[in-house]
Design a protein around this motif. Structure first.
Motif, mmCIF file in Angstrom:
data_model
loop_
_atom_site.group_PDB
_atom_site.id
_atom_site.type_symbol
_atom_site.label_atom_id
_atom_site.label_comp_id
_atom_site.label_asym_id
_atom_site.label_seq_id
_atom_site.Cartn_x
_atom_site.Cartn_y
_atom_site.Cartn_z
ATOM 1 N N UNK A 86 -14.178 48.221 5.609
ATOM 2 C CA UNK A 86 -12.784 47.985 5.232
ATOM 3 C C UNK A 86 -11.913 48.071 6.463
ATOM 4 N N UNK A 87 -10.653 48.292 6.279
ATOM 5 C CA UNK A 87 -9.694 48.344 7.380
ATOM 6 C C UNK A 87 -9.602 49.773 7.898
ATOM 7 N N UNK A 88 -9.654 49.913 9.230
ATOM 8 C CA UNK A 88 -9.573 51.224 9.866
ATOM 9 C C UNK A 88 -8.333 51.257 10.750
ATOM 10 N N UNK A 89 -7.525 52.273 10.585
ATOM 11 C CA UNK A 89 -6.361 52.487 11.430
ATOM 12 C C UNK A 89 -6.496 53.869 12.038
ATOM 13 N N UNK A 90 -6.340 53.946 13.363
ATOM 14 C CA UNK A 90 -6.483 55.237 14.033
ATOM 15 C C UNK A 90 -5.579 55.275 15.257
ATOM 16 N N UNK A 91 -5.326 56.465 15.760
ATOM 17 C CA UNK A 91 -4.549 56.618 16.987
ATOM 18 C C UNK A 91 -5.363 56.237 18.213
ATOM 19 N N UNK A 92 -6.675 56.419 18.154
ATOM 20 C CA UNK A 92 -7.545 56.045 19.271
ATOM 21 C C UNK A 92 -8.970 55.909 18.766
ATOM 22 N N UNK A 93 -9.765 55.165 19.519
ATOM 23 C CA UNK A 93 -11.181 55.007 19.243
ATOM 24 C C UNK A 93 -11.956 55.415 20.486
ATOM 25 N N UNK A 94 -13.108 56.003 20.301
ATOM 26 C CA UNK A 94 -13.979 56.358 21.405
ATOM 27 C C UNK A 94 -15.387 55.911 21.061
ATOM 28 N N UNK A 95 -16.053 55.294 22.008
ATOM 29 C CA UNK A 95 -17.404 54.804 21.765
ATOM 30 C C UNK A 95 -17.400 53.303 21.549
ATOM 31 N N UNK A 96 -18.547 52.769 21.231
ATOM 32 C CA UNK A 96 -18.690 51.335 21.058
ATOM 33 C C UNK A 96 -18.065 50.844 19.764
ATOM 34 N N UNK A 97 -17.587 49.612 19.794
ATOM 35 C CA UNK A 97 -17.050 48.958 18.608
ATOM 36 C C UNK A 97 -17.853 47.690 18.407
ATOM 37 N N UNK A 98 -18.424 47.528 17.230
ATOM 38 C CA UNK A 98 -19.152 46.298 16.929
ATOM 39 C C UNK A 98 -18.494 45.625 15.743
ATOM 40 N N UNK A 99 -18.580 44.327 15.711
ATOM 41 C CA UNK A 99 -17.918 43.565 14.662
ATOM 42 C C UNK A 99 -16.698 42.872 15.225
ATOM 43 N N UNK A 100 -15.913 42.308 14.369
ATOM 44 C CA UNK A 100 -14.726 41.566 14.790
ATOM 45 C C UNK A 100 -13.516 42.483 14.852
ATOM 46 N N UNK A 101 -12.706 42.281 15.883
ATOM 47 C CA UNK A 101 -11.449 43.006 16.019
ATOM 48 C C UNK A 101 -10.337 41.996 15.789
ATOM 49 N N UNK A 102 -9.533 42.223 14.766
ATOM 50 C CA UNK A 102 -8.445 41.315 14.434
ATOM 51 C C UNK A 102 -7.135 42.071 14.531
ATOM 52 N N UNK A 103 -6.192 41.510 15.234
ATOM 53 C CA UNK A 103 -4.902 42.158 15.395
ATOM 54 C C UNK A 103 -4.606 42.375 16.857
ATOM 55 N N UNK A 104 -3.557 43.083 17.132
ATOM 56 C CA UNK A 104 -3.124 43.321 18.499
ATOM 57 C C UNK A 104 -3.794 44.577 19.049
ATOM 58 N N UNK A 105 -4.155 44.524 20.320
ATOM 59 C CA UNK A 105 -4.704 45.680 21.017
ATOM 60 C C UNK A 105 -3.700 46.066 22.090
ATOM 61 N N UNK A 106 -3.190 47.271 22.011
ATOM 62 C CA UNK A 106 -2.242 47.767 22.995
ATOM 63 C C UNK A 106 -2.876 48.949 23.700
ATOM 64 N N UNK A 107 -2.898 48.893 25.009
ATOM 65 C CA UNK A 107 -3.507 49.961 25.786
ATOM 66 C C UNK A 107 -4.603 49.394 26.661
ATOM 67 N N UNK A 108 -5.349 50.257 27.281
ATOM 68 C CA UNK A 108 -6.405 49.834 28.195
ATOM 69 C C UNK A 108 -7.722 49.680 27.451
ATOM 70 N N UNK A 109 -8.453 48.648 27.804
ATOM 71 C CA UNK A 109 -9.779 48.409 27.250
ATOM 72 C C UNK A 109 -10.762 48.500 28.408
ATOM 73 N N UNK A 110 -11.714 49.403 28.307
ATOM 74 C CA UNK A 110 -12.721 49.577 29.349
ATOM 75 C C UNK A 110 -14.085 49.358 28.736
ATOM 76 N N UNK A 111 -14.865 48.496 29.327
ATOM 77 C CA UNK A 111 -16.197 48.217 28.815
ATOM 78 C C UNK A 111 -16.518 46.743 28.964
#
Length: 73
Positions: free
Chosen positions: A30-55
């Motif tokens: 389903x839909x996940x909303x969080x202040x931050x994510x840590x670790x790998x993300x698999x699947x589709x990311x839909x929406x705006x990404x604000x901040x730094x992306x490392x990987x």
């Protein structure tokens, strides 16, 4: 005395989201909303990404990129 509730799955009343807890962690369908994510993300990311992306990115980027891209294209 501490209280404890043990479950392996939590389902939304409307059936839109299921949260499964297993030995590897938490899996949310389903839909996940969080202040931050840590670790790998698999699947589709839909929406705006604000901040730094490392990987590393495997797949396509659709939309605008503002900022610096460093790495191999």
């Amino acid at each position: 005395m501490a209280s404890e509730i043990r479950v392996n799955q939590i389902q939304n009343r409307s059936g839109l989201t299921t949260t499964t807890l297993n030995d590897q962690g938490v899996v949310v369908a389903g839909i996940v909303t969080a202040n931050s994510f840590s670790g790998g993300i698999s699947g589709n990311v839909t929406g705006n990404v604000t901040g730094n992306v490392t990987g590393n990115l495997t797949g396509d980027v659709t939309g605008d990129v503002t900022g610096d891209l460093t790495g191999n294209a």
